[in-house]
Motif scaffolding. Structure first.
Motif, short mmCIF file in Angstrom:
data_model
loop_
_atom_site.label_atom_id
_atom_site.label_comp_id
_atom_site.label_asym_id
_atom_site.label_seq_id
_atom_site.Cartn_x
_atom_site.Cartn_y
_atom_site.Cartn_z
N GLY A 152 62.94 69.56 31.45
CA GLY A 152 61.81 69.22 32.31
C GLY A 152 61.51 70.32 33.31
N VAL A 153 60.23 70.49 33.62
CA VAL A 153 59.79 71.39 34.69
C VAL A 153 58.99 70.54 35.67
N PRO A 154 59.40 70.45 36.94
CA PRO A 154 58.75 69.53 37.87
C PRO A 154 57.40 70.02 38.36
N LYS A 155 56.41 69.15 38.28
CA LYS A 155 55.11 69.43 38.86
C LYS A 155 54.57 68.14 39.44
N THR A 156 54.09 68.20 40.64
CA THR A 156 53.39 67.09 41.28
C THR A 156 52.96 67.55 42.65
N ILE A 157 51.70 67.29 43.00
CA ILE A 157 51.26 67.69 44.34
C ILE A 157 51.96 66.86 45.40
N ASP A 158 52.48 65.68 45.04
CA ASP A 158 53.18 64.84 46.01
C ASP A 158 54.54 65.41 46.40
N ASN A 159 55.09 66.31 45.58
CA ASN A 159 56.37 66.96 45.84
C ASN A 159 57.52 65.96 45.97
N VAL A 196 39.19 62.00 60.78
CA VAL A 196 40.31 61.47 59.99
C VAL A 196 40.27 62.12 58.62
N LEU A 197 41.36 62.75 58.23
CA LEU A 197 41.47 63.39 56.92
C LEU A 197 42.45 62.59 56.07
N GLU A 198 41.95 62.01 54.97
CA GLU A 198 42.81 61.27 54.04
C GLU A 198 43.21 62.21 52.90
N VAL A 199 44.51 62.37 52.71
CA VAL A 199 45.04 63.25 51.66
C VAL A 199 45.80 62.43 50.64
N MET A 200 46.07 63.03 49.50
CA MET A 200 46.84 62.34 48.47
C MET A 200 48.29 62.19 48.91
N GLY A 201 48.99 61.29 48.27
CA GLY A 201 50.37 60.97 48.60
C GLY A 201 50.65 59.55 48.23
N ARG A 202 50.84 59.30 46.94
CA ARG A 202 50.96 57.93 46.44
C ARG A 202 52.23 57.25 46.94
N ASP A 203 53.32 57.99 46.95
CA ASP A 203 54.59 57.41 47.39
C ASP A 203 55.27 58.23 48.47
N ALA A 204 54.79 59.43 48.69
CA ALA A 204 55.43 60.32 49.65
C ALA A 204 54.39 61.02 50.51
N GLY A 205 54.78 61.35 51.74
CA GLY A 205 53.84 61.95 52.67
C GLY A 205 54.03 63.44 52.91
N HIS A 206 54.57 64.16 51.91
CA HIS A 206 54.84 65.59 52.09
C HIS A 206 53.57 66.38 52.39
N ILE A 207 52.49 66.12 51.65
CA ILE A 207 51.24 66.86 51.90
C ILE A 207 50.76 66.58 53.32
N ALA A 208 50.76 65.32 53.71
CA ALA A 208 50.24 64.94 55.02
C ALA A 208 51.02 65.60 56.16
N ILE A 209 52.35 65.54 56.11
CA ILE A 209 53.13 66.06 57.22
C ILE A 209 53.06 67.58 57.29
#
Length: 384
Positions: A152-159, A196-209
């Motif tokens: 596997g090679v990990p990819k996801t914007i949610d990190n 207010v800026l809403e960003v992706m992050g289905r289960d994690a808030g890495h992008i937001a923080i």
């Protein structure tokens, strides 16, 4: 001699794995920046081993359909243009579970044998899946059943893939969010507004923080840390009392209301699609504080950007390492990026786990130290 194979390069035989001559690669799950850079690295490095690479289109759907949708990937295809291109040349889907495949009539059927037969027909002797935890879970089960080595090679914007400091696509998504904040700040200041800026992050808030720290936000709400609207209001009021008439708020899409209710709508397949928490928050700020507020939802804009340099580097390094893992017989693993180096973890250790933002994460502590309200956590000082 097969097209793309260099003279004098023979297939590598390593203890623990049969001689490999052809490997498959697929992208699975959501798209993101850097996927083509990873595919490029896999093809170029496999060619150095004297191996052929077959690209499977649209994840497992390419193995299901007849005729199958797959093609040889040749090194000469991978010039500098593809390195820069967003998305994935192979296509990707976030559905098509081989063990619970939804048919046109709505029935759910186990199609794993059909997909294993597809890989065998293509002559694939090992598979590289560029995906996230869900893709790894499904492909690990499929490849175990078919006796096909998997990396596997990990990819996801949610990190949020366990065990890797960075997944492909994350850093570019953050860059897009920070650029949005850079553009929202002047208009917020011009109109004395809360943006207010809403960003992706289905289960994690890495992008937001990350975006909140880099973009100078006043408030950052993420799924992992509960918050109080009273303290959101107190922070906005304190900003105004300090003499600044505008504020920036970052919120991840999976954040719930202060009553714990998700802001989402149902999907046709029975799941839910997040989106709308930013508007809910902006409306609440206007109605309770009387402050003019606007919301921007980035959505898939974060997925479609050209990869920034760090994503190209991480994708290339992980792609090379994935091929090396196959060459050395260390399959059943996920290539990971840790402390500016590559490594690997057993799939069993990665599958079923996630990498959320922890309350004591360095970014949470950094945000709190900057005076950003990040929710009800010990790292966050009392709102003035």
């Amino acid at each position: 001699m097969a097209r793309g194979r260099r003279p004098g390069k023979e297939a590598v035989h390593c203890e623990g794995i049969r001689m490999v001559k052809r490997i498959g690669v697929m992208t699975s799950g959501g798209d993101c920046a850097g996927l083509n850079a990873a595919i490029r690295a896999i093809v170029l490095h496999a060619d150095a081993h004297g191996w052929e690479v077959v690209g499977i289109e649209d994840g497992t759907l390419g193995l299901y359909e007849r005729p199958m949708r797959a093609r040889r990937l040749h090194p000469e295809e991978f010039d500098g243009i593809l390195l820069r291109r967003a998305g994935t040349i192979l296509g990707t889907v976030s559905h098509g579970d081989p063990f619970a495949f939804r048919m046109p009539d709505g029935s759910v059927v186990d199609q794993s044998d059909r997909m294993i037969e597809g890989m065998r027909t293509l002559g694939i002797e090992a598979l590289i899946c560029i995906g996230g935890d869900g893709s790894f879970r499904i492909l690990d089960r499929l490849c175990r059943k078919g006796g096909i080595p998997l990396v596997g090679v990990p990819k996801t914007i949610d990190n949020d893939v366990y065990g890797t400091d960075a997944a492909i696509g994350f850093n570019t998504a953050v860059e897009v969010a920070v650029e949005a904040l850079d553009r929202l700040q002047p208009t917020a200041q011009s109109h004395d507004r809360v943006m207010v800026l809403e960003v992706m992050g289905r289960d994690a808030g890495h992008i937001a923080i990350h975006a909140a720290v880099a973009g100078g936000a006043d408030i950052c709400l993420i799924p992992e840390i509960p918050y109080s609207f009273d303290n959101v209001a107190a922070k906005l009021t304190a900003v105004r009392a300090s003499g600044r008439s505008f504020s920036l708020v970052v919120v991840a899409e999976a954040v719930r209301t202060d009553k714990g209710e998700p802001v989402a709508r149902p999907k046709p397949d029975g799941g839910i699609r997040y989106g709308g928490i930013g508007q809910w928050l902006a409306d609440r700020i206007e109605s309770e504080l009387g402050i003019d507020s606007r919301v921007t939802v980035l959505g898939h804009v974060q997925r479609g950007a050209e990869p920034i340099a760090v994503d190209r580097v991480v994708a290339s390094a992980l792609g090379i390492h994935a091929v090396d893992l196959i060459a050395s017989g260390r399959t059943g693993t996920v290539a990971v990026w840790s402390r500016r180096s590559v490594g690997e973890l057993p799939l069993a250790e990665v599958v079923g786990r996630s990498r959320p933002v922890e309350p004591d994460d360095i970014l949470v502590r950094t945000a709190a130290g900057l005076g950003i309200y990040v929710g009800e956590t010990a790292a966050c000082p009392a709102v003035p």
